[in-house]
Design an enzyme around this catalytic site. Structure first.
Site, PDB file in Angstrom:
ATOM      1  N   LEU A   1      42.555  44.003  42.087  1.00  0.00           N
ATOM      2  CA  LEU A   1      42.434  42.668  42.692  1.00  0.00           C
ATOM      3  C   LEU A   1      42.255  41.579  41.643  1.00  0.00           C
ATOM      4  O   LEU A   1      42.556  40.415  41.884  1.00  0.00           O
ATOM      5  CB  LEU A   1      41.238  42.640  43.665  1.00  0.00           C
ATOM      6  CG  LEU A   1      41.261  43.679  44.796  1.00  0.00           C
ATOM      7  CD1 LEU A   1      39.954  43.642  45.575  1.00  0.00           C
ATOM      8  CD2 LEU A   1      42.438  43.425  45.728  1.00  0.00           C
TER       9      LEU A   1
ATOM     10  N   GLY B   1      39.174  41.188  34.019  1.00  0.00           N
ATOM     11  CA  GLY B   1      38.453  40.417  33.015  1.00  0.00           C
ATOM     12  C   GLY B   1      38.538  41.093  31.666  1.00  0.00           C
ATOM     13  O   GLY B   1      39.312  42.032  31.482  1.00  0.00           O
ATOM     14  N   ALA B   2      37.728  40.595  30.703  1.00  0.00           N
ATOM     15  CA  ALA B   2      37.769  41.144  29.349  1.00  0.00           C
ATOM     16  C   ALA B   2      37.274  42.586  29.327  1.00  0.00           C
ATOM     17  O   ALA B   2      37.866  43.447  28.678  1.00  0.00           O
ATOM     18  CB  ALA B   2      36.927  40.283  28.425  1.00  0.00           C
ATOM     19  N   PHE B   3      36.179  42.858  30.039  1.00  0.00           N
ATOM     20  CA  PHE B   3      35.584  44.191  30.014  1.00  0.00           C
ATOM     21  C   PHE B   3      35.506  44.811  31.408  1.00  0.00           C
ATOM     22  O   PHE B   3      34.852  45.816  31.603  1.00  0.00           O
ATOM     23  CB  PHE B   3      34.176  44.132  29.414  1.00  0.00           C
ATOM     24  CG  PHE B   3      34.144  43.569  28.033  1.00  0.00           C
ATOM     25  CD1 PHE B   3      34.734  44.247  26.976  1.00  0.00           C
ATOM     26  CD2 PHE B   3      33.542  42.347  27.787  1.00  0.00           C
ATOM     27  CE1 PHE B   3      34.717  43.726  25.706  1.00  0.00           C
ATOM     28  CE2 PHE B   3      33.517  41.821  26.516  1.00  0.00           C
ATOM     29  CZ  PHE B   3      34.109  42.505  25.466  1.00  0.00           C
ATOM     30  N   SER B   4      36.145  44.172  32.382  1.00  0.00           N
ATOM     31  CA  SER B   4      36.030  44.681  33.750  1.00  0.00           C
ATOM     32  C   SER B   4      37.333  44.504  34.514  1.00  0.00           C
ATOM     33  O   SER B   4      38.182  43.698  34.154  1.00  0.00           O
ATOM     34  CB  SER B   4      34.899  43.956  34.492  1.00  0.00           C
ATOM     35  OG  SER B   4      35.216  42.595  34.654  1.00  0.00           O
ATOM     36  N   VAL B   5      37.439  45.278  35.567  1.00  0.00           N
ATOM     37  CA  VAL B   5      38.573  45.154  36.491  1.00  0.00           C
ATOM     38  C   VAL B   5      37.997  45.262  37.900  1.00  0.00           C
ATOM     39  O   VAL B   5      37.029  45.987  38.131  1.00  0.00           O
ATOM     40  CB  VAL B   5      39.636  46.250  36.212  1.00  0.00           C
ATOM     41  CG1 VAL B   5      39.066  47.647  36.413  1.00  0.00           C
ATOM     42  CG2 VAL B   5      40.861  46.059  37.081  1.00  0.00           C
ATOM     43  N   VAL B   6      38.551  44.499  38.834  1.00  0.00           N
ATOM     44  CA  VAL B   6      38.109  44.567  40.229  1.00  0.00           C
ATOM     45  C   VAL B   6      39.205  45.250  41.040  1.00  0.00           C
ATOM     46  O   VAL B   6      40.366  44.841  40.993  1.00  0.00           O
ATOM     47  CB  VAL B   6      37.807  43.162  40.801  1.00  0.00           C
ATOM     48  CG1 VAL B   6      37.374  43.272  42.266  1.00  0.00           C
ATOM     49  CG2 VAL B   6      36.734  42.462  39.982  1.00  0.00           C
TER      50      VAL B   6
ATOM     51  N   LYS C   1      33.770  46.212  41.231  1.00  0.00           N
ATOM     52  CA  LYS C   1      33.875  45.632  39.889  1.00  0.00           C
ATOM     53  C   LYS C   1      33.540  46.754  38.907  1.00  0.00           C
ATOM     54  O   LYS C   1      32.422  47.258  38.887  1.00  0.00           O
ATOM     55  CB  LYS C   1      32.909  44.458  39.728  1.00  0.00           C
ATOM     56  CG  LYS C   1      33.001  43.759  38.382  1.00  0.00           C
ATOM     57  CD  LYS C   1      32.065  42.545  38.340  1.00  0.00           C
ATOM     58  CE  LYS C   1      32.141  41.830  37.009  1.00  0.00           C
ATOM     59  NZ  LYS C   1      31.242  40.640  36.976  1.00  0.00           N
TER      60      LYS C   1
ATOM     61  N   ASP D   1      26.796  28.531  37.602  1.00  0.00           N
ATOM     62  CA  ASP D   1      28.254  28.416  37.473  1.00  0.00           C
ATOM     63  C   ASP D   1      28.917  28.124  38.822  1.00  0.00           C
ATOM     64  O   ASP D   1      29.945  28.707  39.155  1.00  0.00           O
ATOM     65  CB  ASP D   1      28.832  29.683  36.842  1.00  0.00           C
ATOM     66  CG  ASP D   1      30.203  29.437  36.209  1.00  0.00           C
ATOM     67  OD1 ASP D   1      30.504  28.267  35.883  1.00  0.00           O
ATOM     68  OD2 ASP D   1      30.969  30.396  36.050  1.00  0.00           O
TER      69      ASP D   1
END
Length: 527
Positions: free
Chosen positions: A20, A23-28, A43, A136
């Site tokens: 979905l 990111g740099a160190f993650s995937v969803v 995540k 944020d």
């Protein structure tokens, strides 16, 4: 010898499906719980790549998310550590971004904006009651539970959230997204819950007219606007907005955080709690059109920033025959597109604040190619976000920039510019000195007068993977690989490589190179 059993609870309990987001160190990825067939969003963080500090941040995010149970917050259902990976199992929200949904609506009024901010304030009030500050709040983190009409707004991404002590203010570091940062964060004052209310004020302003209250291409000028609270309600778009809506914005965008309205107070504001009689029901077509442009600009900016992480290009005096890399070309084209989009008079209120700065497609004379180690992470997940290490990142960029300027002076044979950047007592170890320690400028002056200044052939320098170590407030060290492309005396293309370290010291606000160490081939190309 006993062995520790590896946890496989996520793998055992959940089945993974399509990606979905990344990111740099993650995937969803979408996942389904095997026992209930309930869908979630997982995540997945690659913990092998995380530093000790990153591990602490991950633990903090999970701890905070476990606390928060509210219909307007994306809920964490599970947090599981396995060998090399950590899994955070969240609600699967399928409605996309709130701002994208608004532009697809046939009808959108001030009352609709009131309903949106009401839900956002409910989520903020809940986290503040639990002594959490999000830090944020921005459109990218406001999602819809589903694609159904009237779906709940949900606040997401607590990666920068912090735990606070009641109403106590403290310095928790520089974090947030530029256009939504509060004056107290920019002043580096102690801060707390009011930073989230400031961001809500920015969001509400955009919800009503489709463009932000503070904007400038130049980030320094943007920050000056925010610190001064320099926003207004220009005609004609604001003429049709009710005074009560403007009053709430003014109370949210109050420079003094102690006088800023709280989430609880904002929920009791007539424009929020009595919207049916106070907020206008008139359709705001121009707001929808401006918001569509605002959304396009956000997405484009994210794409540009991600591209520019791959390659940044800087112009030097001489024309180069070296072609731009594909990444550089993409960055340049994206920059031109951004300039075109940002400067259009019709572009969502940016007409009010045109910047004198511009984005140029530059000749690739000095190219800096970063890896993802110096606080510059190639993450599409946070490309519009100022990280917690923003202060440090800005200083590292400053050192990279001054190093580029020094190399440009060398490439141009400009001894005067070189001496302005170097300490008069500069010490150096370099191949040209045959391993001897050289002090002062005379040794280098010889090369400038007899070689560099007489060189009219094109030179292209690439700085590979610059690593900056900040040493206190006024000192820093940079290490990098320098590739120099040039044309030799016979007209043949050549490349020399050197490994270089420079120590910088700041005096009277000015950075000076005080020590230089070079290995490998001579930095000055021989003709």
């Amino acid at each position: 010898m006993a062995t520790t059993a590896t946890c496989t609870r996520f793998t055992d309990d959940y089945q993974l499906f399509e990606e979905l987001g990344k990111g740099a160190f993650s995937v969803v990825r979408r996942c389904v719980k095997k026992t209930s067939t309930q869908e979630y969003a997982a995540k997945i963080i690659n913990t092998k790549k995380l530093s000790a500090r990153d591990h602490q941040k991950l633990e903090r995010e999970a701890r905070i998310c476990r606390l928060l149970k509210h219909p307007n917050i994306v809920r964490l259902h599970d947090s599981i550590s396995e060998e090399g990976f950590h899994y955070l199992v969240f609600d699967l929200v399928t409605g996309g971004e709130l701002f994208e949904d608004i532009v697809a609506r046939e009808y959108y009024s001030e009352a609709d904006a009131s309903h949106c901010i009401h839900q956002i304030l409910e989520s903020v009030n809940h986290i503040h009651q639990h002594d959490i500050v999000h830090r944020d709040l921005k459109p990218e983190n406001l999602l819809l539970a589903s694609k159904c009409k009237g779906a709940a707004v949900k606040l997401a991404d607590f990666g920068l959230a912090i735990e606070v002590q009641g109403e106590q203010q403290a310095w928790f570091g520089f974090a947030g997204t530029p256009g939504y940062l509060s004056p107290e964060v920019l002043r580096k004052d102690p801060y707390g819950k009011p930073v989230d209310i400031w961001a809500c004020g920015v969001i509400l302003y955009i919800l009503l007219v489709g463009y932000p209250p503070f904007w400038d291409e130049d980030q320094h000028k943007l920050y000056q606007q925010i610190k001064a609270g320099a926003y207004d309600f220009p005609s004609p778009e604001w003429d049709t907005v009710t005074p009560e809506a403007k009053n709430l914005i003014n109370q949210m965008l109050t420079i003094n955080p102690a006088k800023r309205i709280t989430a609880d107070q904002a929920l009791k504001h007539p424009w929020v709690c009595q919207r049916s009689t106070v907020a206008s029901m008139m359709h705001r077509q121009e707001t929808v059109e401006c918001l569509r442009k605002f959304n396009a600009r956000r997405k484009l900016k994210g794409a540009i920033l991600t591209t520019m992480l791959v390659s940044r290009n800087f112009s030097v005096g001489r024309q180069s025959s070296a072609p731009a890399s594909p990444a550089a070309s993409a960055a340049g084209l994206a920059g031109q597109a951004a300039k075109s989009l940002l400067n259009k008079k019709s572009d969502g209120g940016v007409k009010k604040r045109k910047s004198s700065s511009s984005v140029h497609l530059m000749e690739p004379q000095t190219t800096v190619v970063h890896n993802a180690t110096d606080g510059i992470k190639g993450s599409t997940e946070s490309c519009n976000t100022t990280t917690e290490d923003e202060d440090l990142k800005v200083r590292k960029q400053e050192i990279i920039k001054i190093t580029e300027q020094l190399i440009e002076a060398i490439n141009n044979g400009d001894f005067e510019a070189y001496t302005k950047i170097c300490d008069p007592g500069l010490t150096s170890f370099e191949p040209e000195a045959l391993g001897n320690l050289v002090e002062g400028m005379d040794f280098h002056k010889f090369y400038f007068e007899n070689l560099l200044s007489k060189n009219s052939k094109p030179i292209h320098t690439t700085i590979l993977n610059p690593h900056v170590h900040v040493i206190g407030e006024d000192a820093a060290c940079i290490a990098y690989i320098r590739l120099t492309q040039y044309i030799d005396g016979q007209g043949r293309p050549r490349t020399s490589q050197s490994e270089e370290t420079r120590v910088w010291h700041r005096r009277d606000g000015k950075w000076l190179n005080v020590h230089y160490h070079c290995s490998g081939a001579p930095a000055a190309p021989l003709q």
